[in-house]
Design an enzyme around this catalytic site. Structure first.
Site, PDB file in Angstrom:
ATOM      1  N   GLU A  87      -7.892   3.780  -1.701  1.00 50.97           N
ATOM      2  CA  GLU A  87      -9.016   3.874  -2.270  1.00 50.97           C
ATOM      3  C   GLU A  87      -9.873   3.800  -1.258  1.00 50.97           C
ATOM      4  O   GLU A  87     -10.424   2.477  -0.859  1.00 50.97           O
ATOM      5  CB  GLU A  87      -9.185   3.200  -3.565  1.00 50.97           C
ATOM      6  CG  GLU A  87     -10.326   3.853  -4.358  1.00 50.97           C
ATOM      7  CD  GLU A  87     -11.671   2.965  -4.197  1.00 50.97           C
ATOM      8  OE1 GLU A  87     -12.362   3.651  -3.451  1.00 50.97           O
ATOM      9  OE2 GLU A  87     -12.100   2.096  -5.159  1.00 50.97           O
ATOM     10  N   LYS A 138      -4.561  -9.807  -1.271  1.00 51.99           N
ATOM     11  CA  LYS A 138      -5.213 -10.306  -0.082  1.00 51.99           C
ATOM     12  C   LYS A 138      -6.659 -10.053  -0.288  1.00 51.99           C
ATOM     13  O   LYS A 138      -7.089  -9.058  -0.181  1.00 51.99           O
ATOM     14  CB  LYS A 138      -4.621  -9.684   1.215  1.00 51.99           C
ATOM     15  CG  LYS A 138      -4.703 -10.389   2.524  1.00 51.99           C
ATOM     16  CD  LYS A 138      -6.086 -10.713   2.882  1.00 51.99           C
ATOM     17  CE  LYS A 138      -6.788  -9.529   3.761  1.00 51.99           C
ATOM     18  NZ  LYS A 138      -8.085  -9.858   3.920  1.00 51.99           N
ATOM     19  N   GLU A 159     -20.748   6.917   5.949  1.00 55.70           N
ATOM     20  CA  GLU A 159     -20.820   6.284   4.742  1.00 55.70           C
ATOM     21  C   GLU A 159     -21.663   4.764   5.537  1.00 55.70           C
ATOM     22  O   GLU A 159     -21.380   4.026   6.309  1.00 55.70           O
ATOM     23  CB  GLU A 159     -19.480   5.295   4.442  1.00 55.70           C
ATOM     24  CG  GLU A 159     -19.621   4.559   3.237  1.00 55.70           C
ATOM     25  CD  GLU A 159     -18.158   4.186   2.782  1.00 55.70           C
ATOM     26  OE1 GLU A 159     -17.265   3.769   3.518  1.00 55.70           O
ATOM     27  OE2 GLU A 159     -18.006   4.208   1.556  1.00 55.70           O
TER      28      GLU A 159
HETATM   29  P1  NDP Z   1     -12.180  -2.866   5.708  1.00 52.80           P
HETATM   30  O1  NDP Z   1     -11.430  -1.885   5.398  1.00 52.80           O
HETATM   31  O2  NDP Z   1     -11.949  -3.770   7.116  1.00 52.80           O
HETATM   32  O3  NDP Z   1     -11.577  -4.271   4.735  1.00 52.80           O
HETATM   33  C1  NDP Z   1     -11.039  -3.984   3.409  1.00 52.80           C
HETATM   34  C2  NDP Z   1      -9.683  -4.869   3.469  1.00 52.80           C
HETATM   35  O4  NDP Z   1      -8.808  -4.689   4.334  1.00 52.80           O
HETATM   36  C3  NDP Z   1     -10.370  -6.476   3.462  1.00 52.80           C
HETATM   37  O5  NDP Z   1      -9.422  -7.464   2.835  1.00 52.80           O
HETATM   38  C4  NDP Z   1      -9.877  -6.760   4.962  1.00 52.80           C
HETATM   39  O6  NDP Z   1      -9.571  -8.136   5.419  1.00 52.80           O
HETATM   40  C5  NDP Z   1      -8.653  -6.016   4.908  1.00 52.80           C
HETATM   41  N1  NDP Z   1      -8.258  -5.527   6.469  1.00 52.80           N
HETATM   42  C6  NDP Z   1      -9.073  -5.217   7.298  1.00 52.80           C
HETATM   43  N2  NDP Z   1      -7.950  -4.980   8.564  1.00 52.80           N
HETATM   44  C7  NDP Z   1      -6.706  -4.551   8.013  1.00 52.80           C
HETATM   45  C8  NDP Z   1      -5.849  -3.921   8.558  1.00 52.80           C
HETATM   46  N3  NDP Z   1      -5.856  -3.536   9.908  1.00 52.80           N
HETATM   47  N4  NDP Z   1      -4.702  -3.983   7.642  1.00 52.80           N
HETATM   48  C9  NDP Z   1      -4.619  -4.407   6.573  1.00 52.80           C
HETATM   49  N5  NDP Z   1      -5.887  -4.883   5.827  1.00 52.80           N
HETATM   50  C10 NDP Z   1      -6.899  -5.049   6.786  1.00 52.80           C
HETATM   51  O7  NDP Z   1     -13.615  -2.889   5.414  1.00 52.80           O
HETATM   52  P2  NDP Z   1     -14.867  -3.605   6.152  1.00 52.80           P
HETATM   53  O8  NDP Z   1     -15.170  -4.899   5.506  1.00 52.80           O
HETATM   54  O9  NDP Z   1     -14.705  -3.990   7.704  1.00 52.80           O
HETATM   55  O10 NDP Z   1     -15.922  -2.610   6.042  1.00 52.80           O
HETATM   56  C11 NDP Z   1     -16.298  -1.647   6.950  1.00 52.80           C
HETATM   57  C12 NDP Z   1     -16.714  -0.651   6.284  1.00 52.80           C
HETATM   58  O11 NDP Z   1     -15.848   0.089   5.184  1.00 52.80           O
HETATM   59  C13 NDP Z   1     -17.975  -0.686   5.182  1.00 52.80           C
HETATM   60  O12 NDP Z   1     -19.113  -0.730   6.111  1.00 52.80           O
HETATM   61  C14 NDP Z   1     -17.775   0.451   4.504  1.00 52.80           C
HETATM   62  O13 NDP Z   1     -18.353   1.731   5.093  1.00 52.80           O
HETATM   63  C15 NDP Z   1     -16.345   0.742   4.228  1.00 52.80           C
HETATM   64  N6  NDP Z   1     -15.882  -0.149   3.204  1.00 52.80           N
HETATM   65  C16 NDP Z   1     -15.536   0.802   2.125  1.00 52.80           C
HETATM   66  C17 NDP Z   1     -14.916  -0.011   0.863  1.00 52.80           C
HETATM   67  C18 NDP Z   1     -14.534   1.057  -0.289  1.00 52.80           C
HETATM   68  O14 NDP Z   1     -14.558   0.633  -1.333  1.00 52.80           O
HETATM   69  N7  NDP Z   1     -14.461   2.145  -0.106  1.00 52.80           N
HETATM   70  C19 NDP Z   1     -14.998  -1.313   0.751  1.00 52.80           C
HETATM   71  C20 NDP Z   1     -15.339  -2.188   2.032  1.00 52.80           C
HETATM   72  C21 NDP Z   1     -15.795  -1.395   3.029  1.00 52.80           C
HETATM   73  P3  NDP Z   1     -10.988  -8.710   6.052  1.00 52.80           P
HETATM   74  O15 NDP Z   1     -12.155  -8.679   4.877  1.00 52.80           O
HETATM   75  O16 NDP Z   1     -10.259 -10.308   5.844  1.00 52.80           O
HETATM   76  O17 NDP Z   1     -11.161  -8.318   7.406  1.00 52.80           O
END
Ligand code: NDP
Length: 486
Positions: A265, A191, A396
């Site tokens: 992660e 996904k 973060e």
């Molecule tokens: P998310 O954790 O929401 O997104 C990561 C992935 O999970 C995306 O594919 C997202 O889908 C999906 N997702 C969202 N909600 C759910 C759920 N309830 N169950 C399963 N999968 C889900 O990150 P965000 O994009 O909202 O970013 C928010 C914050 O997270 C950032 O500001 C940053 O601080 C942190 N972040 C950290 C990352 C890392 O590598 N450690 C990477 C990304 C974000 P969709 O995109 O379609 O919502």
């Protein structure tokens, strides 16, 4: 040649050097990829994916619903047994083919990654895409040597694995997840993030070209609800997630009591520690690489800069000087250092935390540069006079914002570095090998870089401690979460 009064020095201007996007052939609409074919989603839903630098839509992409998820799981289940029954050498050949095709389509993949995500083409071209291919090459080699990677023990695949990736390294994260899963004989359902699905969809085309048996890889595009539905669906054997700590916790809670494997992660607030004996000019390059790479949208970004007090003034001055040379703008321009912020939502998060930094009394400096009229942008920013309790030192930010704190002794550096709920990565800048080893072994961080930062290699394990998650990706350690050992 122009003279910029605010910088009181002569500056050469670069001519634009845009990478052409003419060769990119995106479809108008993408369905879900299940059973080796693209098909309209059973949900009937779709959403546009948008270029964050121009706010122009790039393609319409399926939003998979519960029926799509159930169909993908059943298809993957049917394909997995045959895939696992292939000799490892044969599975490895498919992975090798995928890696070669990624190399052949590298330019297209890099341009699409930059258009969909906003990162500079220099990074997608030189880092994201080559590293993604390198992961497939590396795990192609592991497919027939699993027992060597597992201390001589036999390995059985888990079955059907659900993999959810974020928007900061879309293709690279897909490769980190898919390559070890497939090498171990699992079928995978990926996904991608809602804002950056395109390179995963091109990877689906590559799977077709490589004649990967249908059903071994499925790509279910969609939003958070698609991800939430996938982890809760019956019939999956493992979840691998990269993203925010909040969603990671939600997934862990949803899987409690179920016999479903999990690796997480998650976020980070990594310390980049500069000792007084470090080569300061090199350290400054590493600080810049650590926090401004990919606009700071990096889980292991060196966002907490810890500098020994005796050199703090010098490091601050050198860093500020270097920051002003960063070029923000068109991500497709080969001279761009800092591209577009991935989404309006992410920009708001960055702005909120930066405002909190100012309100709490830290000193903010943001470089002066032209901000494009359209798109989402945030100029490289440094905070000084930061206290360890300020939100900008704790949370973060996931943007191009570095918080500078100081320390006096090695013990204080370690204590401050470990004073975080996260534990993903750290950097140590010192001339003394003994100090580097001593500090590294005392740090609660999954990865510690010495005199470098943000260096990734498919043969090296990556992962976190504490609220940065658990499980390792990369290298032999990255096989373990995808097998049952006998
Ligand atoms: P998310 O954790 O929401 O997104 C990561 C992935 O999970 C995306 O594919 C997202 O889908 C999906 N997702 C969202 N909600 C759910 C759920 N309830 N169950 C399963 N999968 C889900 O990150 P965000 O994009 O909202 O970013 C928010 C914050 O997270 C950032 O500001 C940053 O601080 C942190 N972040 C950290 C990352 C890392 O590598 N450690 C990477 C990304 C974000 P969709 O995109 O379609 O919502």
């Amino acid at each position: 040649m122009t003279v910029t009064p605010e910088r009181t020095r002569v500056r050469w201007d670069y001519s634009p050097a845009p990478e052409s996007a003419d060769h990119v052939r995106l479809r108008d609409a993408y369905g879900v990829f299940v059973g080796g074919e693209f098909a309209d989603p059973r949900s009937g839903a779709s959403a546009p994916t948008v270029n964050p630098a121009t706010e122009e839509p790039l393609a319409d992409v399926a939003v998979a619903g519960p029926e799509d998820i159930a169909h993908a799981i059943a298809t993957a289940r049917a394909a997995q047994e045959k895939w696992a029954a292939l000799p490892g050498l044969e599975r490895g050949k498919y992975l090798f083919r995928i890696a070669r095709l990624m190399q052949e389509r590298a330019r297209e993949l890099a341009v699409v990654e930059t258009m969909d995500g906003g990162k500079p083409i220099r990074e997608s071209r030189d880092i994201d895409i080559p590293l993604a291919a390198a992961h497939f090459f590396s795990y192609a080699g592991w497919a027939d040597k699993l027992s060597y990677g597992l201390a001589g023990r036999g390995a059985q695949p888990l079955g059907v694995v659900a993999q959810i990736v974020p928007w900061n390294f879309p293709l690279l994260m897909a490769a980190w997840k898919l390559a070890p899963a497939l090498a171990c004989g699992n079928a995978a359902i990926l996904k991608p993030a809602e804002t950056t699905p395109l390179t995963a969809l091109l990877l689906a085309e590559i799977c077709q070209e490589a004649e990967l048996p249908p059903g071994v890889v499925s790509i279910l595009t969609g939003d958070g609800a698609t991800g939430a539905g996938l982890v809760r669906a019956e019939g999956i054997d493992k979840v691998a997630f990269t993203g925010s700590t909040a969603v990671g916790k939600d997934i862990q809670a949803a899987l409690a009591g179920r016999d479903v494997g999990l690796t997480l992660e998650l976020g980070g607030k990594s310390a980049n520690i500069v000792f007084e004996d470090a080569a300061l000019d090199q350290a400054v390059e590493g600080i810049v690489q650590g926090i401004f790479f990919n606009q700071g949208h990096v889980c292991c970004a060196g966002s907490r800069l810890l500098v020994q007090e005796s050199v703090a003034e010098a490091v601050e001055a050198k860093l500020w000087e270097r920051m002003q040379k960063l070029r923000l703008g068109d991500p497709l321009d080969k001279n761009t250092d800092v591209g577009a912020v991935n989404s309006g939502e992410q920009l708001e998060r960055i702005e909120t935390l930066v405002a909190a930094g100012e309100e709490e009394g830290a000193t903010r400096r943001t470089i002066s540069c032209d901000i494009p009229e359209r798109g989402h942008w945030f100029a490289p920013t440094m905070f000084t006079a930061v206290s360890p309790v300020h939100r900008i030192a704790v949370e973060e930010i996931f943007g191009p914002v570095v918080s500078l704190l100081t320390f006096r002794t090695q013990a204080e550096a370690i204590e401050k570095a470990n004073n975080s709920k996260y534990g993903l990565a750290a950097g140590i800048w010192t001339d003394k090998g003994g100090r580097a080893f001593e500090v590294a072994s005392a740090l609660q961080a999954g990865v510690v870089w010495q005199n470098t930062y943000n260096h990734f290699d498919p043969t090296a394990a990556f992962g976190g401690y504490k609220e940065s998650g658990f499980g390792r990706e990369g290298g032999a350690a990255g096989l373990r979460p995808y097998v049952r050992v006998r």
